[in-house]
Design a protein around this motif. Structure first.
Motif, short mmCIF file in Angstrom:
data_model
loop_
_atom_site.label_atom_id
_atom_site.label_comp_id
_atom_site.label_asym_id
_atom_site.label_seq_id
_atom_site.Cartn_x
_atom_site.Cartn_y
_atom_site.Cartn_z
N ALA A 1 51.87 38.27 34.38
CA ALA A 1 52.15 39.39 33.48
C ALA A 1 52.90 40.52 34.17
O ALA A 1 53.65 41.27 33.54
N GLY A 2 52.74 40.65 35.49
CA GLY A 2 53.39 41.75 36.22
C GLY A 2 54.89 41.69 36.16
O GLY A 2 55.56 42.73 36.25
N PHE B 1 47.32 42.07 31.52
CA PHE B 1 45.91 41.92 31.15
C PHE B 1 45.07 43.00 31.82
O PHE B 1 44.09 43.48 31.28
N TYR C 1 47.18 37.40 18.68
CA TYR C 1 48.46 36.78 19.03
C TYR C 1 49.59 37.21 18.10
O TYR C 1 50.73 37.39 18.53
N GLN D 1 52.81 31.87 33.84
CA GLN D 1 51.53 32.00 33.12
C GLN D 1 51.76 32.79 31.84
O GLN D 1 50.87 32.86 30.99
N ASN D 2 52.94 33.40 31.73
CA ASN D 2 53.22 34.27 30.59
C ASN D 2 53.58 33.45 29.36
O ASN D 2 54.13 32.34 29.47
N ILE D 3 53.25 33.99 28.22
CA ILE D 3 53.56 33.30 26.96
C ILE D 3 54.69 33.99 26.23
O ILE D 3 55.02 33.62 25.10
N VAL E 1 48.84 28.18 22.80
CA VAL E 1 48.55 28.78 24.11
C VAL E 1 47.31 28.12 24.68
O VAL E 1 46.49 27.57 23.96
N GLU F 1 40.43 25.63 28.48
CA GLU F 1 41.37 24.55 28.11
C GLU F 1 42.23 24.19 29.33
O GLU F 1 42.34 24.97 30.27
N THR G 1 51.23 38.52 39.63
CA THR G 1 49.99 37.97 39.10
C THR G 1 48.82 38.41 39.98
O THR G 1 48.94 38.54 41.18
C1 BV8 Z 1 40.90 25.44 33.40
C2 BV8 Z 1 47.17 32.38 27.92
C3 BV8 Z 1 40.11 23.24 33.87
C4 BV8 Z 1 46.66 33.00 26.69
C5 BV8 Z 1 45.61 32.68 29.78
C6 BV8 Z 1 33.76 29.62 33.78
C7 BV8 Z 1 33.84 29.04 32.52
C8 BV8 Z 1 35.02 28.43 32.05
C9 BV8 Z 1 36.14 28.42 32.86
C10 BV8 Z 1 36.07 29.02 34.10
C11 BV8 Z 1 34.90 29.61 34.57
N1 BV8 Z 1 35.15 30.09 35.81
C12 BV8 Z 1 36.43 29.83 36.14
C13 BV8 Z 1 36.99 29.17 35.11
C14 BV8 Z 1 38.36 28.69 35.03
C15 BV8 Z 1 39.15 29.69 34.21
C16 BV8 Z 1 39.29 30.95 35.02
O1 BV8 Z 1 40.01 30.95 36.01
N2 BV8 Z 1 38.60 32.02 34.57
C17 BV8 Z 1 38.70 33.30 35.26
C18 BV8 Z 1 38.47 34.44 34.26
C19 BV8 Z 1 37.64 33.31 36.37
N3 BV8 Z 1 40.42 29.07 33.97
C20 BV8 Z 1 40.60 28.33 32.87
O2 BV8 Z 1 39.78 28.20 31.97
C21 BV8 Z 1 41.91 27.56 32.85
N4 BV8 Z 1 41.63 26.18 32.56
O3 BV8 Z 1 40.39 25.87 34.41
O4 BV8 Z 1 40.79 24.13 32.97
C22 BV8 Z 1 41.14 22.43 34.57
C23 BV8 Z 1 42.02 23.04 35.47
C24 BV8 Z 1 42.94 22.26 36.14
C25 BV8 Z 1 43.03 20.91 35.89
C26 BV8 Z 1 42.14 20.32 34.97
C27 BV8 Z 1 41.20 21.08 34.31
C28 BV8 Z 1 42.80 28.08 31.75
C29 BV8 Z 1 43.16 29.52 32.04
C30 BV8 Z 1 44.27 29.96 31.08
C31 BV8 Z 1 43.80 31.10 30.21
N5 BV8 Z 1 44.94 31.62 29.44
N6 BV8 Z 1 46.69 33.09 29.09
C32 BV8 Z 1 47.09 34.43 26.57
O5 BV8 Z 1 48.03 34.86 27.27
O6 BV8 Z 1 46.45 35.11 25.75
S1 BV8 Z 1 45.14 33.55 31.13
C33 BV8 Z 1 46.01 35.00 31.30
O7 BV8 Z 1 45.40 35.81 32.29
C34 BV8 Z 1 47.39 34.81 31.87
O8 BV8 Z 1 48.05 33.71 31.36
C35 BV8 Z 1 47.17 34.71 33.35
O9 BV8 Z 1 46.99 33.39 33.76
C36 BV8 Z 1 45.84 35.39 33.54
C37 BV8 Z 1 45.91 36.52 34.55
O10 BV8 Z 1 46.93 37.30 34.17
P1 BV8 Z 1 48.09 37.75 35.18
O11 BV8 Z 1 49.33 37.11 34.70
O12 BV8 Z 1 47.76 37.61 36.61
O13 BV8 Z 1 48.08 39.25 34.78
P2 BV8 Z 1 47.07 40.36 35.26
O14 BV8 Z 1 47.15 41.46 34.26
O15 BV8 Z 1 45.73 39.76 35.60
O16 BV8 Z 1 47.72 40.84 36.63
C38 BV8 Z 1 49.00 41.42 36.61
C39 BV8 Z 1 49.40 41.61 38.05
O17 BV8 Z 1 50.73 42.15 38.06
C40 BV8 Z 1 48.53 42.62 38.77
O18 BV8 Z 1 48.20 42.09 40.05
C41 BV8 Z 1 49.40 43.86 38.90
O19 BV8 Z 1 49.17 44.53 40.13
C42 BV8 Z 1 50.78 43.26 38.91
N7 BV8 Z 1 51.81 44.15 38.34
C43 BV8 Z 1 51.69 45.03 37.33
N8 BV8 Z 1 52.88 45.63 37.12
C44 BV8 Z 1 53.76 45.10 38.01
C45 BV8 Z 1 53.09 44.15 38.80
N9 BV8 Z 1 53.69 43.46 39.78
C46 BV8 Z 1 54.99 43.70 40.00
N10 BV8 Z 1 55.72 44.59 39.29
C47 BV8 Z 1 55.14 45.31 38.30
N11 BV8 Z 1 55.87 46.19 37.59
#
Ligand code: BV8
Length: 224
Positions: A9-10, A20, A52, A87-89, A144, A149, A172
């Motif tokens: 998302a960054g 996020f 969405y 990861q972005n949509i 998505v 999932e 990210t």
């Molecule tokens: C999976 C789509 C198995 C939808 C997204 C307990 C129960 C169930 C699951 C889990 C669990 N514990 C862990 C899990 C796994 C889970 C997970 O990781 N959970 C987390 C919360 C702990 N993951 C899943 O469920 C995934 N599936 O594991 O399936 C599997 C895996 C592999 C193989 C087989 C089976 C599915 C996860 C997908 C979820 N969908 N998005 C939608 O968009 O609404 S997630 C969503 O948030 C994003 O897509 C992205 O992936 C995620 C994090 O977002 P980021 O992109 O990093 O954005 P964020 O805001 O967090 O950070 C922004 C960064 O940018 C910051 O660091 C900031 O400093 C920086 N920034 C800001 N501005 C700037 C900048 N950088 C540079 N310049 C700037 N200007």
């Protein structure tokens, strides 16, 4: 030189697409993890559609930024040796000119039919439960990947990470797996790793090199 770039998302933040973390992971008082799940969709589809539909509608008001455009220029040089895994949509990579983009978490502008499993490009709302153009059933959901999932094309991603010379992560937080695990997977295959992010992510320490700053400034400098 084979390069895999992971974006989050960054990279779209300077285009005006909220990350996020900016909203503290909140939307209308809901935690994103509570809205972006199959359970939330089953329990309250209208709320999830509203989440969405609002983000899809907002796409009309944002433009790619210099970071997206720099990656498109990089593709002109590297061609098939570059893969952008996002990861972005949103569609900002494509609108900047990138063609080799893999949306591992799906796309706002695509709808998935739960009845026929067909995909259809979709720019409007899904909250009024339209019929699927292919099968006519009112069963369209956002195309998505929700929490719990399986992300799309993981085999293709892993194969690209194994063969890469360089893995670059841009904008990210390293909070969500399996994307957050790519750096470890890449370096385990002898791939050099670089992180470009506004602030240290949860996995910065795993990168060979990490630079802090705005993607709109860091990415064009890195690409040149
Ligand atoms: C999976 C789509 C198995 C939808 C997204 C307990 C129960 C169930 C699951 C889990 C669990 N514990 C862990 C899990 C796994 C889970 C997970 O990781 N959970 C987390 C919360 C702990 N993951 C899943 O469920 C995934 N599936 O594991 O399936 C599997 C895996 C592999 C193989 C087989 C089976 C599915 C996860 C997908 C979820 N969908 N998005 C939608 O968009 O609404 S997630 C969503 O948030 C994003 O897509 C992205 O992936 C995620 C994090 O977002 P980021 O992109 O990093 O954005 P964020 O805001 O967090 O950070 C922004 C960064 O940018 C910051 O660091 C900031 O400093 C920086 N920034 C800001 N501005 C700037 C900048 N950088 C540079 N310049 C700037 N200007």
């Amino acid at each position: 030189m084979r390069v895999v770039v992971l974006t989050g998302a960054g990279i779209s933040a300077e285009s005006g697409v909220p990350t996020f973390r900016d909203a503290d992971g909140l939307w209308e008082g809901h935690r994103v993890e509570d809205v972006a799940t199959p359970e939330a969709y089953a329990a309250q589809p209208a709320v999830v559609h509203r989440f969405y539909d609002a983000r899809r509608a907002a796409l009309a008001g944002v433009e790619p930024n210099p970071a997206h455009r720099a990656l498109a220029r990089l593709e002109e040089h590297l061609g098939d040796d570059l893969l952008v895994v996002t990861q972005n949509i949103d569609d900002l990579h494509e609108r900047a000119g990138s063609t080799r983009v893999l949306h591992m978490h799906g796309e706002l502008l695509s709808a998935l039919c739960r009845a026929c499993e067909g995909r259809v490009r979709w720019a409007g709302d899904l909250g009024d439960f339209p019929d699927c153009p292919s099968c006519g059933v009112s069963a369209l959901r956002p195309d998505v990947v929700w929490f719990g999932e399986i992300p799309y094309q993981m085999d293709r991603i892993q194969e690209a990470l194994e063969r890469a010379d360089l893995f670059v992560s841009i904008g990210t937080s390293g909070a969500v797996y399996p994307a957050a695990g790519f750096v470890q997977y890449a370096s385990g295959h002898g791939v050099r790793t670089l992180e470009l992010n506004l602030q240290p992510s949860e996995v910065s320490r795993l990168f060979h090199e990490a630079r802090q700053g705005l993607a709109g400034e860091l990415v064009p400098v890195w690409v040149e």
